[in-house]
Write a protein that holds these residues in place. Structure first.
Motif, PDB file in Angstrom:
ATOM      1  N   LEU A  33      46.889  -8.751  52.504  1.00 37.37           N
ATOM      2  CA  LEU A  33      48.223  -8.170  52.320  1.00 37.37           C
ATOM      3  C   LEU A  33      49.317  -9.095  52.841  1.00 37.37           C
ATOM      4  CD1 LEU A  33      47.480  -4.467  53.291  1.00 37.37           C
ATOM      5  CD2 LEU A  33      48.177  -5.282  51.033  1.00 37.37           C
ATOM      6  N   ILE A  34      49.086  -9.695  53.990  1.00 35.45           N
ATOM      7  CA  ILE A  34      50.088 -10.606  54.556  1.00 35.45           C
ATOM      8  C   ILE A  34      50.265 -11.828  53.654  1.00 35.45           C
ATOM      9  CG2 ILE A  34      50.539 -12.170  56.499  1.00 35.45           C
ATOM     10  CD1 ILE A  34      49.411  -9.942  58.326  1.00 35.45           C
ATOM     11  N   GLY A  35      49.167 -12.303  53.080  1.00 32.81           N
ATOM     12  CA  GLY A  35      49.255 -13.411  52.126  1.00 32.81           C
ATOM     13  C   GLY A  35      50.077 -13.029  50.907  1.00 32.81           C
ATOM     14  N   GLN A  36      49.847 -11.820  50.398  1.00 33.69           N
ATOM     15  CA  GLN A  36      50.611 -11.337  49.251  1.00 33.69           C
ATOM     16  C   GLN A  36      52.086 -11.173  49.606  1.00 33.69           C
ATOM     17  OE1 GLN A  36      48.565  -7.713  48.249  1.00 33.69           O
ATOM     18  NE2 GLN A  36      47.080  -8.758  46.929  1.00 33.69           N
ATOM     19  N   LEU A  37      52.349 -10.683  50.808  1.00 35.77           N
ATOM     20  CA  LEU A  37      53.736 -10.507  51.239  1.00 35.77           C
ATOM     21  C   LEU A  37      54.440 -11.858  51.334  1.00 35.77           C
ATOM     22  CD1 LEU A  37      55.939  -8.563  52.171  1.00 35.77           C
ATOM     23  CD2 LEU A  37      55.057  -8.794  54.496  1.00 35.77           C
ATOM     24  N   ASN A  38      53.773 -12.837  51.918  1.00 38.67           N
ATOM     25  CA  ASN A  38      54.363 -14.174  52.022  1.00 38.67           C
ATOM     26  C   ASN A  38      54.641 -14.764  50.643  1.00 38.67           C
ATOM     27  OD1 ASN A  38      54.305 -14.150  54.821  1.00 38.67           O
ATOM     28  ND2 ASN A  38      52.307 -15.132  54.933  1.00 38.67           N
ATOM     29  N   MET A  65      57.407  -5.889  47.576  1.00 40.03           N
ATOM     30  CA  MET A  65      57.425  -6.249  48.997  1.00 40.03           C
ATOM     31  C   MET A  65      57.449  -4.999  49.874  1.00 40.03           C
ATOM     32  SD  MET A  65      59.915  -9.605  48.861  1.00 40.03           S
ATOM     33  CE  MET A  65      60.373  -9.471  50.551  1.00 40.03           C
ATOM     34  N   GLU A  66      58.240  -4.004  49.489  1.00 37.72           N
ATOM     35  CA  GLU A  66      58.288  -2.746  50.249  1.00 37.72           C
ATOM     36  C   GLU A  66      56.918  -2.088  50.278  1.00 37.72           C
ATOM     37  OE1 GLU A  66      61.329   0.132  49.176  1.00 37.72           O
ATOM     38  OE2 GLU A  66      62.712  -1.511  48.700  1.00 37.72           O
ATOM     39  N   TYR A  67      56.268  -2.044  49.118  1.00 37.33           N
ATOM     40  CA  TYR A  67      54.939  -1.432  49.034  1.00 37.33           C
ATOM     41  C   TYR A  67      53.949  -2.171  49.933  1.00 37.33           C
ATOM     42  CZ  TYR A  67      50.377  -0.156  47.226  1.00 37.33           C
ATOM     43  OH  TYR A  67      49.066   0.244  47.125  1.00 37.33           O
ATOM     44  N   ILE A  68      53.969  -3.487  49.863  1.00 38.81           N
ATOM     45  CA  ILE A  68      53.033  -4.285  50.667  1.00 38.81           C
ATOM     46  C   ILE A  68      53.309  -4.085  52.152  1.00 38.81           C
ATOM     47  CG2 ILE A  68      52.287  -6.639  51.238  1.00 38.81           C
ATOM     48  CD1 ILE A  68      52.809  -7.341  48.256  1.00 38.81           C
ATOM     49  N   VAL A  92      50.723  -2.811  54.954  1.00 36.68           N
ATOM     50  CA  VAL A  92      50.458  -3.557  56.193  1.00 36.68           C
ATOM     51  C   VAL A  92      50.621  -2.630  57.391  1.00 36.68           C
ATOM     52  CG1 VAL A  92      51.299  -5.407  57.706  1.00 36.68           C
ATOM     53  CG2 VAL A  92      51.015  -5.849  55.267  1.00 36.68           C
ATOM     54  N   ASP A  93      51.684  -1.826  57.398  1.00 33.62           N
ATOM     55  CA  ASP A  93      51.909  -0.871  58.488  1.00 33.62           C
ATOM     56  C   ASP A  93      50.771   0.135  58.586  1.00 33.62           C
ATOM     57  OD1 ASP A  93      54.290  -2.090  59.169  1.00 33.62           O
ATOM     58  OD2 ASP A  93      55.551  -0.623  58.122  1.00 33.62           O
ATOM     59  N   ARG A  94      50.353   0.666  57.421  1.00 34.78           N
ATOM     60  CA  ARG A  94      49.258   1.626  57.394  1.00 34.78           C
ATOM     61  C   ARG A  94      47.973   0.985  57.923  1.00 34.78           C
ATOM     62  NH1 ARG A  94      45.168   2.892  54.331  1.00 34.78           N
ATOM     63  NH2 ARG A  94      45.610   1.381  52.696  1.00 34.78           N
ATOM     64  N   THR A  95      47.730  -0.241  57.508  1.00 36.27           N
ATOM     65  CA  THR A  95      46.535  -0.957  57.968  1.00 36.27           C
ATOM     66  C   THR A  95      46.605  -1.207  59.468  1.00 36.27           C
ATOM     67  OG1 THR A  95      46.332  -2.011  55.794  1.00 36.27           O
ATOM     68  CG2 THR A  95      45.132  -3.038  57.607  1.00 36.27           C
ATOM     69  N   ASN A  96      47.768  -1.582  59.968  1.00 34.09           N
ATOM     70  CA  ASN A  96      47.929  -1.796  61.410  1.00 34.09           C
ATOM     71  C   ASN A  96      47.671  -0.509  62.196  1.00 34.09           C
ATOM     72  OD1 ASN A  96      48.496  -4.531  61.267  1.00 34.09           O
ATOM     73  ND2 ASN A  96      50.696  -4.228  61.134  1.00 34.09           N
ATOM     74  N   ASN A  97      48.154   0.624  61.674  1.00 29.91           N
ATOM     75  CA  ASN A  97      47.908   1.909  62.340  1.00 29.91           C
ATOM     76  C   ASN A  97      46.415   2.232  62.362  1.00 29.91           C
ATOM     77  OD1 ASN A  97      50.631   2.319  62.823  1.00 29.91           O
ATOM     78  ND2 ASN A  97      50.939   3.519  60.974  1.00 29.91           N
ATOM     79  N   ASN A  98      45.748   1.977  61.241  1.00 31.00           N
ATOM     80  CA  ASN A  98      44.302   2.208  61.185  1.00 31.00           C
ATOM     81  C   ASN A  98      43.566   1.289  62.149  1.00 31.00           C
ATOM     82  OD1 ASN A  98      44.578   4.208  59.262  1.00 31.00           O
ATOM     83  ND2 ASN A  98      44.138   2.864  57.542  1.00 31.00           N
TER      84      ASN A  98
END
Length: 122
Positions: free
Chosen positions: A36-41, A83-86, A90-96
């Motif tokens: 996800l971070i790669g896609q965001l970048n 970008m908003e979706y990604i 990322v936030d959801r993944t960080n919470n998990n």
């Protein structure tokens, strides 16, 4: 005393299996976050390029083997939404990941207690 030790060893084995399962889930989420971070970048780079363009520049989007002309503002909006979706993912993944870190810590504590009980009994 042997029955007690055997029971504790069974609990220890079950706890180890649970810990390993949570650890696998954690590793999968870490990999997912990296993607996800790669896609965001990547999308941030695209947005930077789109922001360099002026209104009279032409933008094309690749649809399969064909390049299709697209409105500049529409392109910016699409990339912005992506970008908003990604970022939300990322936030959801960080919470998990935080949740799984807490589970891992609980399992580690439980494992340590069970190991101490076995040492005491042997």
């Amino acid at each position: 005393m042997e029955k007690e030790t055997a029971a504790i060893q069974k609990r220890l084995q079950a706890e180890v299996e649970s810990y390993q399962s949570v650890q696998k889930d954690f590793q999968k989420l870490v990999q997912q976050r990296q993607i996800l971070i790669g896609q965001l970048n990547e999308n941030e780079c695209v947005m930077d390029e789109l922001n360099l363009l002026k209104g009279d520049n032409k933008v094309f989007k690749l649809f399969g083997p064909v390049l299709v002309k697209q409105d500049l503002e529409e392109s910016r909006q699409n990339v912005g939404k992506r970008m908003e979706y990604i970022k939300k993912e990322v936030d959801r993944t960080n919470n998990n990941l935080e949740s799984l870190e807490k589970k891992l810590a609980k399992h580690r504590d439980s494992l340590q207690k069970l190991q101490q009980q076995i040492k005491i009994l042997t």
